[in-house]
Design an enzyme around this catalytic site. Sequence first.
Site, PDB file in Angstrom:
ATOM      1  N   SER A 118       0.483  -1.305   0.383  1.00 44.96           N
ATOM      2  CA  SER A 118      -0.012   0.064   0.694  1.00 44.96           C
ATOM      3  C   SER A 118       0.873   1.378   0.133  1.00 44.96           C
ATOM      4  O   SER A 118       0.650   2.157  -0.454  1.00 44.96           O
ATOM      5  CB  SER A 118      -0.756   0.347   1.505  1.00 44.96           C
ATOM      6  OG  SER A 118      -1.679  -1.590   0.973  1.00 44.96           O
TER       7      SER A 118
ATOM      8  N   GLU B 117      -4.050  -2.814  -7.072  1.00 42.24           N
ATOM      9  CA  GLU B 117      -4.400  -1.866  -7.325  1.00 42.24           C
ATOM     10  C   GLU B 117      -5.055  -0.623  -6.385  1.00 42.24           C
ATOM     11  O   GLU B 117      -6.066   0.008  -6.962  1.00 42.24           O
ATOM     12  CB  GLU B 117      -5.620  -2.013  -8.600  1.00 42.24           C
ATOM     13  CG  GLU B 117      -5.044  -2.473 -10.229  1.00 42.24           C
ATOM     14  CD  GLU B 117      -3.575  -1.413 -10.275  1.00 42.24           C
ATOM     15  OE1 GLU B 117      -4.026  -0.216  -9.951  1.00 42.24           O
ATOM     16  OE2 GLU B 117      -3.456  -1.781 -11.336  1.00 42.24           O
TER      17      GLU B 117
HETATM   18  P1  TGC Z   1       1.237  10.657  -1.516  1.00 43.18           P
HETATM   19  O1  TGC Z   1       1.906  12.403  -1.687  1.00 43.18           O
HETATM   20  O2  TGC Z   1       0.197  10.779  -2.067  1.00 43.18           O
HETATM   21  O3  TGC Z   1       1.420  11.759  -3.972  1.00 43.18           O
HETATM   22  C1  TGC Z   1       2.830  11.403  -4.420  1.00 43.18           C
HETATM   23  C2  TGC Z   1       2.379  12.180  -5.378  1.00 43.18           C
HETATM   24  O4  TGC Z   1       2.256  11.496  -6.288  1.00 43.18           O
HETATM   25  C3  TGC Z   1       0.992  12.278  -6.712  1.00 43.18           C
HETATM   26  N1  TGC Z   1      -0.233  10.947  -7.438  1.00 43.18           N
HETATM   27  C4  TGC Z   1      -0.751  10.567  -7.895  1.00 43.18           C
HETATM   28  N2  TGC Z   1      -1.147  11.235  -9.535  1.00 43.18           N
HETATM   29  C5  TGC Z   1      -1.882  10.686 -10.230  1.00 43.18           C
HETATM   30  N3  TGC Z   1      -2.823  10.097 -10.008  1.00 43.18           N
HETATM   31  C6  TGC Z   1      -2.689   9.534  -8.765  1.00 43.18           C
HETATM   32  N4  TGC Z   1      -4.273   8.031  -8.741  1.00 43.18           N
HETATM   33  C7  TGC Z   1      -2.055  10.242  -7.970  1.00 43.18           C
HETATM   34  N5  TGC Z   1      -2.383   9.835  -6.460  1.00 43.18           N
HETATM   35  C8  TGC Z   1      -0.660  10.571  -6.068  1.00 43.18           C
HETATM   36  C9  TGC Z   1       0.496  13.204  -5.489  1.00 43.18           C
HETATM   37  O5  TGC Z   1      -0.279  14.040  -5.968  1.00 43.18           O
HETATM   38  C10 TGC Z   1       1.854  13.301  -5.388  1.00 43.18           C
HETATM   39  O6  TGC Z   1       2.090  14.378  -6.629  1.00 43.18           O
HETATM   40  P2  TGC Z   1       3.108  15.794  -5.999  1.00 43.18           P
HETATM   41  O7  TGC Z   1       3.597  15.938  -7.423  1.00 43.18           O
HETATM   42  O8  TGC Z   1       2.865  15.550  -5.026  1.00 43.18           O
HETATM   43  O9  TGC Z   1       4.437  14.313  -6.058  1.00 43.18           O
HETATM   44  O10 TGC Z   1       1.871   9.635  -1.511  1.00 43.18           O
HETATM   45  P3  TGC Z   1       2.024   8.784  -0.858  1.00 43.18           P
HETATM   46  O11 TGC Z   1       3.668   8.412  -0.498  1.00 43.18           O
HETATM   47  O12 TGC Z   1       1.055   9.290   0.330  1.00 43.18           O
HETATM   48  O13 TGC Z   1       0.982   7.388  -1.260  1.00 43.18           O
HETATM   49  C11 TGC Z   1      -0.813   7.483  -1.415  1.00 43.18           C
HETATM   50  C12 TGC Z   1      -1.271   6.112  -1.395  1.00 43.18           C
HETATM   51  C13 TGC Z   1      -1.524   5.749   0.140  1.00 43.18           C
HETATM   52  C14 TGC Z   1      -2.489   6.754  -2.076  1.00 43.18           C
HETATM   53  C15 TGC Z   1      -0.672   5.662  -2.460  1.00 43.18           C
HETATM   54  O14 TGC Z   1       0.233   5.155  -3.013  1.00 43.18           O
HETATM   55  C16 TGC Z   1      -1.533   4.098  -2.913  1.00 43.18           C
HETATM   56  O15 TGC Z   1      -2.244   5.040  -4.299  1.00 43.18           O
HETATM   57  N6  TGC Z   1      -1.392   3.228  -3.172  1.00 43.18           N
HETATM   58  C17 TGC Z   1      -1.926   1.312  -3.212  1.00 43.18           C
HETATM   59  C18 TGC Z   1      -0.794   1.063  -4.427  1.00 43.18           C
HETATM   60  C19 TGC Z   1      -1.514   0.497  -5.373  1.00 43.18           C
HETATM   61  O16 TGC Z   1      -2.129   0.446  -5.681  1.00 43.18           O
HETATM   62  N7  TGC Z   1      -0.179  -0.182  -6.030  1.00 43.18           N
HETATM   63  C20 TGC Z   1      -1.276  -0.759  -7.284  1.00 43.18           C
HETATM   64  C21 TGC Z   1       0.150  -1.471  -7.993  1.00 43.18           C
HETATM   65  S1  TGC Z   1      -0.154  -2.812  -9.196  1.00 43.18           S
HETATM   66  C22 TGC Z   1      -0.954  -4.094  -8.994  1.00 43.18           C
HETATM   67  O17 TGC Z   1      -1.696  -3.751  -8.657  1.00 43.18           O
HETATM   68  C23 TGC Z   1      -1.394  -4.147 -10.063  1.00 43.18           C
HETATM   69  S2  TGC Z   1      -2.933  -5.536 -10.070  1.00 43.18           S
HETATM   70  C24 TGC Z   1      -3.314  -5.933 -11.849  1.00 43.18           C
HETATM   71  C25 TGC Z   1      -4.530  -5.677 -12.120  1.00 43.18           C
HETATM   72  O18 TGC Z   1      -4.328  -4.670 -12.477  1.00 43.18           O
HETATM   73  O19 TGC Z   1      -4.343  -6.496 -12.902  1.00 43.18           O
HETATM   74  P1  FAD Z   2      -0.912  -4.333   2.512  1.00 38.15           P
HETATM   75  O1  FAD Z   2      -0.135  -3.039   2.226  1.00 38.15           O
HETATM   76  O2  FAD Z   2       0.596  -4.899   3.853  1.00 38.15           O
HETATM   77  O3  FAD Z   2      -1.760  -3.868   3.113  1.00 38.15           O
HETATM   78  C1  FAD Z   2      -2.427  -5.462   4.521  1.00 38.15           C
HETATM   79  C2  FAD Z   2      -3.939  -4.446   4.770  1.00 38.15           C
HETATM   80  O4  FAD Z   2      -3.968  -2.909   5.586  1.00 38.15           O
HETATM   81  C3  FAD Z   2      -4.706  -4.130   3.771  1.00 38.15           C
HETATM   82  O5  FAD Z   2      -5.903  -4.489   4.757  1.00 38.15           O
HETATM   83  C4  FAD Z   2      -4.391  -3.047   3.586  1.00 38.15           C
HETATM   84  O6  FAD Z   2      -5.578  -1.604   3.220  1.00 38.15           O
HETATM   85  C5  FAD Z   2      -4.563  -2.548   5.691  1.00 38.15           C
HETATM   86  N1  FAD Z   2      -3.616  -1.106   5.512  1.00 38.15           N
HETATM   87  C6  FAD Z   2      -2.418  -0.840   5.138  1.00 38.15           C
HETATM   88  N2  FAD Z   2      -2.072   0.368   4.769  1.00 38.15           N
HETATM   89  C7  FAD Z   2      -3.190   0.987   5.810  1.00 38.15           C
HETATM   90  C8  FAD Z   2      -3.249   1.982   6.090  1.00 38.15           C
HETATM   91  N3  FAD Z   2      -3.046   3.197   6.482  1.00 38.15           N
HETATM   92  N4  FAD Z   2      -4.440   2.423   6.452  1.00 38.15           N
HETATM   93  C9  FAD Z   2      -5.553   1.546   6.871  1.00 38.15           C
HETATM   94  N5  FAD Z   2      -5.660   0.444   6.682  1.00 38.15           N
HETATM   95  C10 FAD Z   2      -4.387   0.053   5.549  1.00 38.15           C
HETATM   96  N6  FAD Z   2       1.601  -5.353  -7.599  1.00 38.15           N
HETATM   97  C11 FAD Z   2       2.284  -4.886  -8.884  1.00 38.15           C
HETATM   98  O7  FAD Z   2       3.363  -3.501  -8.749  1.00 38.15           O
HETATM   99  N7  FAD Z   2       2.536  -5.101  -9.824  1.00 38.15           N
HETATM  100  C12 FAD Z   2       1.424  -5.835 -10.520  1.00 38.15           C
HETATM  101  O8  FAD Z   2       1.236  -6.569 -11.199  1.00 38.15           O
HETATM  102  C13 FAD Z   2       1.005  -6.816  -9.071  1.00 38.15           C
HETATM  103  N8  FAD Z   2      -0.312  -7.736  -9.183  1.00 38.15           N
HETATM  104  C14 FAD Z   2      -0.844  -8.293  -8.320  1.00 38.15           C
HETATM  105  C15 FAD Z   2      -1.688  -9.493  -8.638  1.00 38.15           C
HETATM  106  C16 FAD Z   2      -1.718 -10.017  -7.825  1.00 38.15           C
HETATM  107  C17 FAD Z   2      -2.764 -11.416  -7.413  1.00 38.15           C
HETATM  108  C18 FAD Z   2      -2.319  -9.992  -6.359  1.00 38.15           C
HETATM  109  C19 FAD Z   2      -3.136 -10.489  -5.052  1.00 38.15           C
HETATM  110  C20 FAD Z   2      -1.436  -8.799  -5.840  1.00 38.15           C
HETATM  111  C21 FAD Z   2      -1.048  -7.990  -6.589  1.00 38.15           C
HETATM  112  N9  FAD Z   2       0.034  -6.368  -7.040  1.00 38.15           N
HETATM  113  C22 FAD Z   2       0.387  -5.821  -7.769  1.00 38.15           C
HETATM  114  C23 FAD Z   2       0.040  -6.277  -5.768  1.00 38.15           C
HETATM  115  C24 FAD Z   2      -1.148  -5.530  -5.243  1.00 38.15           C
HETATM  116  O9  FAD Z   2      -0.882  -3.752  -5.376  1.00 38.15           O
HETATM  117  C25 FAD Z   2      -0.685  -4.928  -3.594  1.00 38.15           C
HETATM  118  O10 FAD Z   2      -0.959  -6.872  -3.037  1.00 38.15           O
HETATM  119  C26 FAD Z   2      -1.274  -4.187  -2.692  1.00 38.15           C
HETATM  120  O11 FAD Z   2      -0.768  -2.784  -3.331  1.00 38.15           O
HETATM  121  C27 FAD Z   2      -1.458  -4.660  -0.816  1.00 38.15           C
HETATM  122  O12 FAD Z   2      -0.438  -4.384  -0.809  1.00 38.15           O
HETATM  123  P2  FAD Z   2       0.594  -5.453   0.319  1.00 38.15           P
HETATM  124  O13 FAD Z   2      -0.235  -6.719  -0.119  1.00 38.15           O
HETATM  125  O14 FAD Z   2       1.657  -5.347   0.981  1.00 38.15           O
HETATM  126  O15 FAD Z   2      -0.934  -5.378   1.658  1.00 38.15           O
END
Ligand code: TGC
Ligand code: FAD
Length: 396
Positions: free
Chosen positions: A142, A374
């Site tokens: 996250s 995501e």
């Molecule tokens: P924060 O300080 O809020 O943001 C850093 C900079 O990024 C900007 N920003 C964005 N810009 C565009 N789109 C967005 N959605 C943005 N969210 C933030 C923000 O304005 C800032 O810009 P600047 O100019 O000030 O530098 O960053 P933070 O470290 O406090 O994190 C915020 C948080 C928790 C929301 C972010 O880290 C987050 O979204 N965490 C979740 C991680 C996540 O979604 N991982 C996904 C990995 S990929 C995946 O899961 C693929 S799954 C496979 C499939 O899709 O099928």
């Molecule tokens: P954590 O961040 O450890 O979270 C664990 C729990 O804590 C969750 O319930 C979360 O909501 C909670 N939590 C965390 N922070 C907070 C907070 N601040 N406040 C309250 N609750 C909180 N990533 C990629 O980069 N590329 C990919 O292609 C990709 N594919 C994926 C495919 C699969 C099948 C899966 C399962 C994951 C994939 N991911 C990928 C990773 C995915 O994006 C992460 O699993 C996701 O972002 C959550 O991170 P984590 O699993 O480390 O959980």
Amino acid sequence: MSMYGEYDFLMIESLLGDEERMVRDSVRTFVRDRVMPIIQKHYRAGTFPTELIPEIAGLGLLGPTIQGYGGAGVSHLAYGLIMQELERGDSGVRSFASVQSGLVIHPIHTFGSDAQKERWLPGLISGELIGCFGLTEPDFGSNPSGMRTTARKDGDGYVLNGTKRWITNGNLSHLAVVFAKVEGEGTPEKPHIGAFVVERGTDGFSTLEIEGKLSLRASVTSELHFEDCRIPADNRLPEARGLKAALSCLNNARFGIAFGALGAAKACFFEALEYAKERVQFDRPIAGYQLVQRKLVNMYSDIVQGELLAFRMAELKANGQLNPAAISLGKRNNVKVALECARTARDILGANGVVDDYCPMRHMNNLESVYTYEGTHDIHTLIIGQRLTGLAAFSG
Ligand code: TGC
Ligand code: FAD
């Protein structure tokens, strides 16, 4: 069967243009004829149906919104409908396509140089090259800003060290888009994050498939390892500056998931509806009992509302007005709707609901991953909460 036709109380079908309807119908036919006959086998085996990749690419489903480089240049709504139809089949098939489109083709197209686009986009769009997106690490999901993967400038290249985990398509990939902290850029407290393309076969780069998933079994999920992995400086995406670049890629993928999850929900709804009309208990079809009707109506109502939300997102995206909080609203709501539909459908099917001859439990298990990736459900709660209150509640 669809939420259209006799079930389209709100005439949502009329919101589609001819091209969007055609794209949706062709993907629906592909899923019915080519995905459904083999998905149970792949899900059981824990394998991705790689045999479908040429057809997926041939239908123009990889990078479909891209103009040029072989992309079809369809609308954002058509993209959403593609994701929806693919996920009606299986979330793993949608994941394959959404990672390739939203998280590999998109960053190269948006942040790459002309030479990089020429080099990789045609192959990625034609399906000859498969890519993956490495942001998450074992200790940073996250909170990707804490990532430990580093890139050190060394002569005319960069040397990468670190591990990415949970990476969709990892073991299938010819290349990986990887985010790393660049040593010497930014400040020691806040090093600059850059994006790099690492090609399979590069010394020091290896992938390991994650075994034992009970969710998204028809999808490849891997760990990526970089050990003194040296890549040419030309493989850095020049316009990707900071975590913002990575997070902006997620906007696309989350948009696709807001549509996609409803595909899984619809598959579950229609299977439950048909089953309830056929299944007789106490001398009547169970669909004739009020409690069962309430379940069906709740599913239908939630899906239709989710669909209106998704369509509005597509409209805003087409106008360049879709903001991250609205995307979080769609991803969070529609995945929750889908998960609840899958559980309710499983319930309506009784004991039959626990076997994979029926789709709800497969979708339900898949959606547990979709709920987490995501951005977890609760991370999206916090993104929306921040937008509403002006206060970030991510950390103490
Ligand atoms: P924060 O300080 O809020 O943001 C850093 C900079 O990024 C900007 N920003 C964005 N810009 C565009 N789109 C967005 N959605 C943005 N969210 C933030 C923000 O304005 C800032 O810009 P600047 O100019 O000030 O530098 O960053 P933070 O470290 O406090 O994190 C915020 C948080 C928790 C929301 C972010 O880290 C987050 O979204 N965490 C979740 C991680 C996540 O979604 N991982 C996904 C990995 S990929 C995946 O899961 C693929 S799954 C496979 C499939 O899709 O099928
Ligand atoms: P954590 O961040 O450890 O979270 C664990 C729990 O804590 C969750 O319930 C979360 O909501 C909670 N939590 C965390 N922070 C907070 C907070 N601040 N406040 C309250 N609750 C909180 N990533 C990629 O980069 N590329 C990919 O292609 C990709 N594919 C994926 C495919 C699969 C099948 C899966 C399962 C994951 C994939 N991911 C990928 C990773 C995915 O994006 C992460 O699993 C996701 O972002 C959550 O991170 P984590 O699993 O480390 O959980």
